[in-house]
Design a protein around this motif. Structure first.
Motif, PDB file in Angstrom:
ATOM      1  N   PRO A  64       0.828  -1.212   0.000  1.00 26.33           N
ATOM      2  CA  PRO A  64       0.000   0.000   0.000  1.00 26.33           C
ATOM      3  C   PRO A  64       0.862   1.260   0.000  1.00 26.33           C
ATOM      4  O   PRO A  64       1.818   1.367   0.767  1.00 26.33           O
ATOM      5  N   VAL A  65       0.532   2.192  -0.881  1.00 20.33           N
ATOM      6  CA  VAL A  65       1.240   3.468  -0.953  1.00 20.33           C
ATOM      7  C   VAL A  65       0.229   4.602  -0.910  1.00 20.33           C
ATOM      8  O   VAL A  65      -0.916   4.448  -1.317  1.00 20.33           O
ATOM      9  N   SER A  66       0.674   5.734  -0.379  1.00 19.98           N
ATOM     10  CA  SER A  66      -0.146   6.942  -0.382  1.00 19.98           C
ATOM     11  C   SER A  66       0.754   8.115  -0.723  1.00 19.98           C
ATOM     12  O   SER A  66       1.980   8.026  -0.640  1.00 19.98           O
ATOM     13  N   SER A  67       0.144   9.211  -1.088  1.00 19.89           N
ATOM     14  CA  SER A  67       0.915  10.365  -1.551  1.00 19.89           C
ATOM     15  C   SER A  67       1.469  11.217  -0.422  1.00 19.89           C
ATOM     16  O   SER A  67       2.211  12.156  -0.677  1.00 19.89           O
ATOM     17  N   LEU A  75       6.496   4.314   0.784  1.00 25.81           N
ATOM     18  CA  LEU A  75       7.288   5.310   0.060  1.00 25.81           C
ATOM     19  C   LEU A  75       8.180   6.105   1.003  1.00 25.81           C
ATOM     20  O   LEU A  75       9.329   6.422   0.659  1.00 25.81           O
ATOM     21  N   GLY A  76       7.682   6.427   2.190  1.00 23.74           N
ATOM     22  CA  GLY A  76       8.493   7.136   3.170  1.00 23.74           C
ATOM     23  C   GLY A  76       9.712   6.326   3.592  1.00 23.74           C
ATOM     24  O   GLY A  76      10.801   6.860   3.769  1.00 23.74           O
ATOM     25  N   LYS A  77       9.523   5.031   3.745  1.00 22.23           N
ATOM     26  CA  LYS A  77      10.653   4.157   4.105  1.00 22.23           C
ATOM     27  C   LYS A  77      11.638   4.039   2.956  1.00 22.23           C
ATOM     28  O   LYS A  77      12.850   4.128   3.149  1.00 22.23           O
ATOM     29  N   LEU A  78      11.127   3.822   1.746  1.00 24.26           N
ATOM     30  CA  LEU A  78      12.017   3.686   0.595  1.00 24.26           C
ATOM     31  C   LEU A  78      12.803   4.978   0.339  1.00 24.26           C
ATOM     32  O   LEU A  78      13.962   4.927  -0.082  1.00 24.26           O
ATOM     33  N   VAL A  93      -2.630   1.827  -4.509  1.00 23.50           N
ATOM     34  CA  VAL A  93      -2.657   3.260  -4.217  1.00 23.50           C
ATOM     35  C   VAL A  93      -3.893   3.518  -3.348  1.00 23.50           C
ATOM     36  O   VAL A  93      -5.030   3.393  -3.800  1.00 23.50           O
ATOM     37  N   LEU A  94      -3.634   3.849  -2.084  1.00 20.17           N
ATOM     38  CA  LEU A  94      -4.726   3.974  -1.124  1.00 20.17           C
ATOM     39  C   LEU A  94      -5.718   5.071  -1.490  1.00 20.17           C
ATOM     40  O   LEU A  94      -6.924   4.914  -1.276  1.00 20.17           O
ATOM     41  N   GLU A  95      -5.251   6.183  -2.047  1.00 18.06           N
ATOM     42  CA  GLU A  95      -6.176   7.262  -2.437  1.00 18.06           C
ATOM     43  C   GLU A  95      -7.130   6.806  -3.543  1.00 18.06           C
ATOM     44  O   GLU A  95      -8.216   7.354  -3.680  1.00 18.06           O
TER      45      GLU A  95
END
Length: 103
Positions: A64-67, A75-78, A93-95
């Motif tokens: 799961p990714v969010s903007s 994404l924050g971890k990567l 994409v959660l949004e």
């Protein structure tokens, strides 16, 4: 009675097919995890049982990714890694997903 159930769970139900790496799986394909752990085995059985009902929605979420780039999110971890390998995969994409989940 008008009851509805939504199962929100893992999308990790498949492993790549070594004989056909470009193969895409869909929700009708049985899981091909060679030695599933307890969670995966129970998820497979749950989905088999829910096929008998017309009031169930199964949502499989994978990466799961969010903007918002929350540091706890994928994404924050990567973004904090010095190096990230390029890998072909799918993400959720959660949004995009959340507004579609029935209330």
């Amino acid at each position: 009675r008008g009851l509805h159930v939504t199962v929100l769970g893992t999308g990790q139900m498949y492993v790549p097919d070594a004989s056909c790496p470009e193969r895409l799986f869909n929700e009708d394909d049985p899981s091909n995890i060679p030695a599933p752990g307890t969670y995966a085995a129970l998820r497979v059985k749950l989905e088999e049982l829910l096929r008998y009902f017309d009031n169930a929605l199964i949502l499989r979420v994978i990466y799961p990714v969010s903007s918002d780039l929350d540091p706890r999110g994928l994404l924050g971890k990567l973004a904090r890694f010095e190096k990230v390998d390029s890998v072909v995969t799918s993400v959720t994409v959660l949004e995009d997903l959340c507004p579609l989940i029935p209330e």
